[in-house]
Motif scaffolding. Sequence first.
Motif, short mmCIF file in Angstrom:
data_model
loop_
_atom_site.label_atom_id
_atom_site.label_comp_id
_atom_site.label_asym_id
_atom_site.label_seq_id
_atom_site.Cartn_x
_atom_site.Cartn_y
_atom_site.Cartn_z
N ILE A 55 0.83 -1.20 0.00
CA ILE A 55 0.00 0.00 0.00
C ILE A 55 0.87 1.25 0.00
N LEU A 56 2.02 1.20 0.65
CA LEU A 56 2.89 2.37 0.70
C LEU A 56 3.79 2.49 -0.52
N GLU A 57 3.94 1.44 -1.28
CA GLU A 57 4.74 1.51 -2.49
C GLU A 57 3.99 2.26 -3.58
N ASP A 58 4.52 2.26 -4.76
CA ASP A 58 3.86 2.89 -5.89
C ASP A 58 2.75 1.95 -6.37
N TRP A 59 1.64 1.97 -5.67
CA TRP A 59 0.60 0.98 -5.86
C TRP A 59 -0.45 1.39 -6.86
N LYS A 60 -0.49 2.63 -7.27
CA LYS A 60 -1.39 3.12 -8.32
C LYS A 60 -2.86 2.85 -8.05
N GLY A 61 -3.26 2.84 -6.81
CA GLY A 61 -4.67 2.69 -6.47
C GLY A 61 -5.25 1.32 -6.70
N ARG A 62 -4.41 0.30 -6.71
CA ARG A 62 -4.92 -1.06 -6.92
C ARG A 62 -5.76 -1.51 -5.74
N ILE A 63 -6.84 -2.15 -6.02
CA ILE A 63 -7.78 -2.59 -5.00
C ILE A 63 -7.38 -3.95 -4.41
N THR A 64 -6.37 -4.57 -4.98
CA THR A 64 -5.95 -5.91 -4.57
C THR A 64 -5.48 -5.96 -3.12
N TRP A 65 -4.60 -5.04 -2.74
CA TRP A 65 -3.97 -5.10 -1.42
C TRP A 65 -4.96 -4.84 -0.29
N PRO A 66 -5.83 -3.83 -0.40
CA PRO A 66 -6.84 -3.69 0.67
C PRO A 66 -7.80 -4.88 0.73
N SER A 67 -8.06 -5.50 -0.41
CA SER A 67 -8.94 -6.68 -0.42
C SER A 67 -8.34 -7.83 0.36
N ILE A 68 -7.05 -8.08 0.15
CA ILE A 68 -6.37 -9.16 0.86
C ILE A 68 -6.37 -8.88 2.35
N ILE A 69 -6.09 -7.64 2.73
CA ILE A 69 -6.06 -7.27 4.15
C ILE A 69 -7.43 -7.46 4.78
N LEU A 70 -8.47 -6.98 4.11
CA LEU A 70 -9.82 -7.07 4.67
C LEU A 70 -10.28 -8.51 4.79
N VAL A 71 -10.04 -9.32 3.78
CA VAL A 71 -10.47 -10.72 3.81
C VAL A 71 -9.75 -11.49 4.92
N LEU A 72 -8.46 -11.27 5.08
CA LEU A 72 -7.74 -11.95 6.15
C LEU A 72 -8.20 -11.49 7.53
N GLY A 73 -8.50 -10.21 7.66
CA GLY A 73 -9.02 -9.72 8.94
C GLY A 73 -10.37 -10.34 9.28
#
Length: 143
Positions: A59-77
């Motif tokens: 999320i802190l890298e040059d992620w260009k607004g990809r929805i993938t990383w928040p999705s993984i975080i939310l699903v694991l939580g």
Amino acid sequence: MVNRATLAFVSSIIGAAYQMISLYVAILIDRNTSPFYFTVGYYTLFLTGFIVIWSASHILEDWKGRITWPSIILVLGIANLASVIMSDYAQTSTIQGSTTSPSITVITAIISGPLLIVIGGILGFSAVRQYSREHGRAVLGHA
């Protein structure tokens, strides 16, 4: 305006780090209960904690607004929160015939990590929305 990606990163990292030690914090709170009483697998919490840290770092890298990383975080939580709730239910169910139940402080100590991860996932989606407003687009997936 606050960068929501940073808030998502901090919340996810703190939640994942705390989740890795939450069973031991619960044991420190209630010394009468062994760590094996909680059927939440420590290896599962530890492994998913590392996956959340890996996803949050993107999320802190040059992620260009990809929805993938928040999705993984939310699903694991959500998955960890569900497993903690189910393991508590299994321990206190009348079917099993448990005579003791963990105190509310122990349950709160164990649930805090997954809740912080869920908050991090929600803040990650908020960061995607902020990115799409600032740049006019968000990457929903690669073709």
